[in-house]
Structures are given as C-alpha cells and as structure tokens.
Design a protein around this motif. Structure first.
Motif, PDB file in Angstrom:
ATOM      1  N   GLU A 110       4.116  -0.513 -13.916  1.00  0.00           N
ATOM      2  CA  GLU A 110       3.656   0.347 -12.838  1.00  0.00           C
ATOM      3  C   GLU A 110       2.412  -0.248 -12.194  1.00  0.00           C
ATOM      4  N   ASP A 136      -0.125  -0.016  -8.272  1.00  0.00           N
ATOM      5  CA  ASP A 136      -0.477   0.823  -7.129  1.00  0.00           C
ATOM      6  C   ASP A 136       0.626   0.739  -6.080  1.00  0.00           C
ATOM      7  N   ASP A 137       0.709   1.759  -5.249  1.00  0.00           N
ATOM      8  CA  ASP A 137       1.676   1.799  -4.163  1.00  0.00           C
ATOM      9  C   ASP A 137       1.467   0.582  -3.261  1.00  0.00           C
ATOM     10  N   GLU A 182       4.313   0.800   2.992  1.00  0.00           N
ATOM     11  CA  GLU A 182       5.550   0.763   3.778  1.00  0.00           C
ATOM     12  C   GLU A 182       6.036  -0.658   4.035  1.00  0.00           C
ATOM     13  N   TYR A 206       6.070  -3.155   2.057  1.00  0.00           N
ATOM     14  CA  TYR A 206       6.858  -3.553   0.892  1.00  0.00           C
ATOM     15  C   TYR A 206       8.278  -2.995   0.992  1.00  0.00           C
ATOM     16  N   TYR A 232      13.969   7.801   1.980  1.00  0.00           N
ATOM     17  CA  TYR A 232      13.176   6.805   1.233  1.00  0.00           C
ATOM     18  C   TYR A 232      13.503   5.374   1.644  1.00  0.00           C
TER      19      TYR A 232
END
Length: 184
Positions: free
Chosen positions: A10, A12-13, A16, A18, A38
C-alpha cells in the motif's frame, strides 16, 4: 517473504494521472469499474462472462476502424504505460494448472504485441459466502491467487492482492461489497 518485491504494498494515492495511464483488462468485475466511474472506456478492455482464455482465443474487443479484435492487438492500439489484468471468476470451473497455463499464454500474447507496459496481475476477487453460483468456491479462488502470485514472481510482474482487502473475517467477500447476484 516468498513474494517480497512481487506483491504490491500500500502506498499513497498516485492520483488521476496514474489511473489515466493504466489499462484495466478483465471480466465483468472490471466492467463494473467503468459502470461505477472508477475507470472509463478509454482505459478499459473488459467484457461480461470473459475468461482468461478469451484474451488469446476471441476477437471480443470492437474498435472503430478495426472491427472485432483480440485483446493483445487492442493493447497495442491503446499503448498503455501499465496494465492491471483481472481474470478468474469465470474460470473457477477449471483446474489451477489450466488457469495458469491460459494466464501465462495471455501475458505472452500481450507482451508480444506491446512489451512497453508494466503488467500488474490483480487477484481474483472473493465471492460471498451465500451466493447464487455455489460452484465458484473460495478454495478455488484462494488457490488461483496463490498461483497468480507465483506466476507474477516468475515473470517479473507485480501482484496486486486486492482479494485480501475485500475479504471479511470469515474469508469470504464482505457483504457490503457484493451486488445481489453475489459473484460481483
């Protein structure tokens, strides 16, 4: 330890960009990613009832100017930076050996057409304990996922173990994550 460097951890985000640079390939579970917003049709190759064998065996993607083509050719036309591939629910009636042979052949075909993308093999999602498709078992899905992690390691790909995040304490999909038909 066996899969260090293979199973994604896991982070960090990534944002968009990506997502926009990622091509999602899969079955009805991937179709639902588009339906829920999504992913989009611009970065998804998916069809309901599709199995991993259809990647090389069926001209199932309709591209304007090309007609129906196989997934590897579609990948070449789309030229993604990375691919997240998710199959297995529709293959749960096969042996793990057959499933992995088909998966390996699909990856070979995709890489032959477009060797420039990073490939992430996503886990087969879990099913609900009470479900309308009792022949699709968690025992089979868990075996498939272990074998997919091994395949990813052998091929130098990454494995996204999303199945574990979707499971409840009983080892089946968390009830709030399932639709009425319950394999999804």
């Amino acid at each position: 330890i066996e899969f260090d460097g293979t199973i994604l951890i896991e982070t960090d985000d990534a944002g968009e960009d990506y997502i926009d640079e990622t091509l999602f390939i899969g079955d009805s579970n991937t179709v639902r990613m588009v339906n829920m917003g999504y992913a989009s049709l611009d970065n998804t190759l998916a069809a309901v009832s599709m199995g991993i064998q259809d990647v090389t065996g069926s001209a199932c993607m309709n591209f304007q100017g090309y007609g129906y083509i196989k997934v590897p050719r579609a990948v070449k036309l789309m030229q993604p930076k990375r691919i997240i591939i998710t199959y297995g629910t529709n293959n749960a009636y096969e042996t793990a050996d057959t499933f992995i042979q088909w998966y390996d052949a699909a990856l070979d075909a995709i890489e032959a057409e477009w060797p420039y993308a990073d490939i992430i093999i996503n886990a087969v999602p879990p099913v609900a304990k009470p479900r309308s498709y009792p022949a699709i078992t968690m025992k089979t899905i868990d075996e498939f996922n272990l074998r997919l992690a091994q395949l990813a390691k052998e091929r130098g790909c990454l494995f996204l173990n999303s199945s574990e995040a979707l499971k409840g304490a009983d080892g089946y999909a968390k009830s709030g994550y399932m639709e009425n038909d319950q394999p999804h």
